[in-house]
Design a protein around this motif. Structure first.
Motif, PDB file in Angstrom:
ATOM      1  N   GLU A 579      24.112  29.822 -12.520  1.00 18.96           N
ATOM      2  CA  GLU A 579      22.757  29.366 -12.849  1.00 18.96           C
ATOM      3  C   GLU A 579      22.348  28.236 -11.929  1.00 18.96           C
ATOM      4  N   PRO A 580      21.064  28.190 -11.553  1.00 25.17           N
ATOM      5  CA  PRO A 580      20.585  27.124 -10.667  1.00 25.17           C
ATOM      6  C   PRO A 580      20.508  25.790 -11.412  1.00 25.17           C
ATOM      7  N   ILE A 581      20.994  24.745 -10.755  1.00 26.46           N
ATOM      8  CA  ILE A 581      20.962  23.390 -11.300  1.00 26.46           C
ATOM      9  C   ILE A 581      20.011  22.550 -10.451  1.00 26.46           C
ATOM     10  N   LEU A 582      19.126  21.844 -11.114  1.00 26.10           N
ATOM     11  CA  LEU A 582      18.126  21.022 -10.436  1.00 26.10           C
ATOM     12  C   LEU A 582      18.499  19.552 -10.511  1.00 26.10           C
ATOM     13  N   LYS A 583      18.200  18.843  -9.461  1.00 24.91           N
ATOM     14  CA  LYS A 583      18.299  17.385  -9.470  1.00 24.91           C
ATOM     15  C   LYS A 583      16.962  16.836  -9.940  1.00 24.91           C
ATOM     16  N   ALA A 599      16.628  13.693 -23.822  1.00 25.35           N
ATOM     17  CA  ALA A 599      15.999  14.958 -23.422  1.00 25.35           C
ATOM     18  C   ALA A 599      16.888  15.706 -22.436  1.00 25.35           C
ATOM     19  N   LEU A 600      17.567  14.987 -21.557  1.00 24.12           N
ATOM     20  CA  LEU A 600      18.482  15.627 -20.626  1.00 24.12           C
ATOM     21  C   LEU A 600      19.721  16.167 -21.339  1.00 24.12           C
ATOM     22  N   ILE A 607      23.581  13.274 -17.216  1.00 21.85           N
ATOM     23  CA  ILE A 607      22.926  12.008 -16.904  1.00 21.85           C
ATOM     24  C   ILE A 607      23.743  11.287 -15.842  1.00 21.85           C
ATOM     25  N   LEU A 608      23.111  10.949 -14.731  1.00 24.58           N
ATOM     26  CA  LEU A 608      23.792  10.270 -13.629  1.00 24.58           C
ATOM     27  C   LEU A 608      23.570   8.768 -13.640  1.00 24.58           C
ATOM     28  N   GLY A 609      22.599   8.295 -14.444  1.00 31.55           N
ATOM     29  CA  GLY A 609      22.308   6.864 -14.513  1.00 31.55           C
ATOM     30  C   GLY A 609      20.821   6.615 -14.460  1.00 31.55           C
ATOM     31  N   PHE A 610      20.443   5.353 -14.456  1.00 36.35           N
ATOM     32  CA  PHE A 610      19.025   5.017 -14.341  1.00 36.35           C
ATOM     33  C   PHE A 610      18.870   3.687 -13.618  1.00 36.35           C
ATOM     34  N   ASP A 611      17.698   3.519 -12.987  1.00 36.83           N
ATOM     35  CA  ASP A 611      17.354   2.298 -12.251  1.00 36.83           C
ATOM     36  C   ASP A 611      15.945   1.875 -12.639  1.00 36.83           C
ATOM     37  N   GLN A 612      15.650   0.608 -12.372  1.00 36.51           N
ATOM     38  CA  GLN A 612      14.270   0.150 -12.546  1.00 36.51           C
ATOM     39  C   GLN A 612      13.389   0.818 -11.492  1.00 36.51           C
ATOM     40  N   MET A 625      21.107  15.828 -13.630  1.00 33.72           N
ATOM     41  CA  MET A 625      21.155  17.232 -13.241  1.00 33.72           C
ATOM     42  C   MET A 625      20.780  18.074 -14.457  1.00 33.72           C
ATOM     43  N   LEU A 626      20.002  19.117 -14.235  1.00 33.15           N
ATOM     44  CA  LEU A 626      19.505  19.906 -15.353  1.00 33.15           C
ATOM     45  C   LEU A 626      19.449  21.381 -14.970  1.00 33.15           C
ATOM     46  N   PRO A 627      19.975  22.277 -15.825  1.00 31.18           N
ATOM     47  CA  PRO A 627      19.816  23.708 -15.549  1.00 31.18           C
ATOM     48  C   PRO A 627      18.334  24.081 -15.464  1.00 31.18           C
ATOM     49  N   GLN A 628      17.989  24.924 -14.525  1.00 29.50           N
ATOM     50  CA  GLN A 628      16.588  25.305 -14.352  1.00 29.50           C
ATOM     51  C   GLN A 628      16.039  25.993 -15.595  1.00 29.50           C
ATOM     52  N   SER A 629      16.898  26.667 -16.333  1.00 26.60           N
ATOM     53  CA  SER A 629      16.442  27.364 -17.543  1.00 26.60           C
ATOM     54  C   SER A 629      15.980  26.405 -18.624  1.00 26.60           C
ATOM     55  N   GLU A 630      16.309  25.121 -18.490  1.00 30.22           N
ATOM     56  CA  GLU A 630      15.993  24.149 -19.535  1.00 30.22           C
ATOM     57  C   GLU A 630      14.797  23.255 -19.191  1.00 30.22           C
TER      58      GLU A 630
END
Length: 677
Positions: A579-583, A599-600, A607-612, A625-630
């Motif tokens: 399955e395709p995975i999107l950044k 939501a992810l 979840i890879l992290g977060f920044d301001q 990273m999120l499956p394209q189907s989602e």
């Protein structure tokens, strides 16, 4: 303050959904004498929102262009959609406006909805004012509203008036420059009254804040304040006008459009302080050059009675019907009287907004002169966030649909049409469900194309986990020449992303050289649909043995033999679904960061992290990273959690193995689709 003689000017009305921009337009037109009876959104009789799509949904779905005159000055108002899904029109309209009027609610919690627009205005140095609408419904003080508004503006806000309250309701205002007090008369001009003592202290405090803000850009005024000298009113007005033109400060007004409260005051401020077209040309760094016409297209429309029309700001004029501009001849020149409908005119002067007929090759954003198209700074179209697979509901309408979609995406650059090579679907991309549904309604109503739509297919692929060897032998005897091909193939996996590799290890001529390309072609054709129903990727095939017949062998026979070997051998190679995975990068106010992360995670994301978020106080960017189907309804959840301002960007990153129940469901759905194809 003395009047200025200026060319026609343009004010863009922008702001969040439901802030009352269309109602404010009605009130401004009433103040200008352009209409004698105001329309109401709920009655579907306003000058703005005149399209069937806008009235069906009781919301602006495209920019509305209306001309008016006020005390001898010519104005064009651009009433822009407030919904984030139609923000492209607001962005493009602001690029040709002399001033933006940001209409907001008197609710600090909803102020954040204006932040994306305020950021655009500040980043592009577009002069703008704020009009706090529906002030009669305010449940907080103006001071609290100002604090909330300053939180979404990079420029200092300068309050231009303070409210007069009676029994807790705003009944009038005191102008902080003229220090005159006015009492509202619903539906009529406000009455000049003596300033109530109850508001005098607040007026003096607010006026001092106004002067101190202006003193930051005016050394003479700073010296006067330090010496306790009260600046002259003309000096205050001149500084306000200069600072607005340079986007140094943001004046703030308030009122109520439904009752016409504060609207004449706003109109007077626009008249005296809005930059001229010449100042806007200088701000935009547009080289007007000689006296030749210079125009810029900010909107393209296709209408049954006029054909293609390019809505353009005339930076330098005049422009005449029949003239050549941008390398093409203008076939019809149109103005926009108060009814909001185009009307033919002979010429348009500098500063005006005009419709240029049938400039077929000219696109939105184009900067045109008498010789051709110039380079111009123009924002990139908004990135697509949601898609529908579309097809004509009637057989034979494919060409008609393609033409209509091309025109639709030309009218709205935030729509995108794509033929997906992996799923073979025609995709219509947009900013969300409402945006796409309005596009489908326009296809049916304006272009007479009924469209069937559905959720797009996910471009799953498949690969193999292990190697296998298999012989493929094809033999058929007919009345004449027969068919014979015989190959021995070794099939093996490759690293992710390697694609397909074919190796030829034939020795001794057991397979003649002329048939080897047919073997490779047969493998490629077979790989378009593997045993799970999807294209096969990341594998290698080695042709290492075989045999042939001097009479019956052919390219087609060896192609078929290769496909037989693949069909039988792949089952031994442990096929697996990919399955395709999107950044993705999710941008939200920081009080919604945890909801964005949730939501992810609830969508099988990582979840890879977060920044301001750089340059955005109080905002975060969540990386994942999120499956394209989602991803299909992610924007709905983000907007629901952030009052419409949350958004995301995405790009394809990699393919990832999918197994278990989720994979079984995907394969079962694919089989059902193929059976009914």
């Amino acid at each position: 303050m003395p009047d200025r003689v200026v060319s026609p000017r343009v004010a863009a009305l922008v702001g969040p959904y439901l802030s009352g921009k269309t109602s404010l337009l009605e009130s401004l037109l009433m103040a200008c004498g352009a209409v004698h009876r105001k329309g109401r959104v709920e009655d579907k009789n306003t000058v703005g929102d005149a399209s069937p799509e806008a009235r069906d949904r009781a919301m602006s779905t495209e920019v509305n262009v209306v001309e008016a005159e006020y005390l001898g000055d010519t104005w064009t108002f651009l009433d822009c959609p407030g919904s984030v899904e139609f923000r492209q029109d607001a962005v493009d309209a602001l690029m040709v406006a002399d001033v933006g009027v940001v209409v907001v609610d008197p609710d600090p919690a909803r102020v954040r909805m204006a932040m994306p627009l305020m950021k655009l205005l500040d980043q592009r140095n577009i002069p703008h004012m704020i009009f706090i609408n529906k002030i009669e419904t305010a449940q907080v003080t103006l001071r609290e509203l100002m604090e909330a508004l300053q939180g979404v503006s990079d420029r200092p806000l300068v309050l231009r008036e303070v409210p007069i309250r009676e029994d807790g309701k705003v009944t009038g205002y005191v102008d902080l420059v003229s220090e005159r007090a006015y009492k509202y008369r619903p539906g009529e001009r406000s009455d000049l009254i003596q300033m109530p003592e109850t508001v005098r202290d607040r007026e003096e405090e607010a006026r001092q804040e106004l002067l101190e803000n202006l003193a930051d850009t005016n050394d003479q005024m700073l010296e006067e304040l330090l010496e306790d000298v009260v600046p002259a009113k003309d000096e205050v007005y001149q500084t306000l006008t200069k600072d607005l033109a340079e986007d140094r400060v943001v004046p703030v007004f308030f009122g109520g459009a439904l009752e016409d409260n504060g609207v004449v005051r706003l109109m007077k401020a626009l008249r005296h302080e809005t930059p001229s077209v010449e100042e806007t040309v200088a701000r935009r760094l547009l080289d007007a050059g000689d006296e030749a016409p210079l125009v810029q297209v900010f909107k393209t429309v296709h209408a049954a009675h006029t054909g293609k029309m390019s809505l353009a700001r005339i930076w330098q004029g005049p422009v005449k019907d029949g003239a050549h501009i941008g390398g093409e001849k203008i076939n019809g020149l149109y103005g926009f009287p108060s009814a909001g409908q185009p009307a033919k005119i002979a010429s348009a002067e500098a500063g005006a907004v005009a419709g240029l007929g049938r400039l077929e090759s000219v696109m939105t954003g184009a900067l045109l002169d008498g010789k051709g198209t110039r380079e111009a700074d123009w924002p990139q179209p908004m990135s697509p966030l949601a898609a529908l697979a579309v097809r004509p509901a009637k057989h034979g309408d494919d060409v008609k649909l393609s033409g209509a979609l091309a025109k639709l995406s030309e009218e709205d650059p935030s729509l995108r049409v794509e033929q997906n090579p992996e799923t073979n679907e025609l995709l219509l991309w947009g900013q969300g469900d409402i945006h796409l549904q309005v596009a489908l309604a326009r296809l049916a109503r304006h272009y007479n194309v009924e469209v069937a739509s559905e959720k797009p297919l996910v471009p799953y692929q498949e690969t193999i986990r292990k190697s296998a060897k298999k012989q493929g032998r094809f033999k058929r005897q007919t009345g004449g020449h027969g068919q014979f091909g015989d190959v021995h193939l070794e099939i093996g996996p490759l690293p992710r992303g390697a694609g397909f590799v074919f190796h030829d290890k034939i020795t001794g001529g057991v397979v003649p050289r002329q048939y080897i390309p047919a073997v490779e072609q047969g493998v490629k054709e077979w790989s378009r649909q593997g045993p799970l129903g999807f294209p096969v990727v990341d594998f290698e095939v080695t042709l290492y043995d075989g045999s042939f017949h001097t009479v019956d062998s052919s390219e087609q026979a060896f192609k078929t033999a290769a496909q037989l070997a693949m069909r039988e051998g792949i089952a031994e190679c442990q096929p697996v679904l990919l399955e395709p995975i999107l950044k993705v990068e999710i941008s939200v106010p920081n009080d919604a960061t945890s909801r964005a992360q949730r939501a992810l995670s609830t969508r099988r994301g990582q979840i890879l992290g977060f920044d301001q978020k750089e340059g955005w106080d109080g905002w975060d960017v969540v990386h994942g990273m999120l499956p394209q189907s989602e991803i299909h309804d992610l924007i709905v959840e983000l907007r629901s959690a952030t009052m419409g301002v949350g958004t995301f960007s995405w790009e394809f990153d990699h393919l990832q193995e999918l197994s278990g129940r989720d994979a079984d469901q995907v394969v079962d759905r694919r089989k059902a689709i193929l059976e009914h194809a």
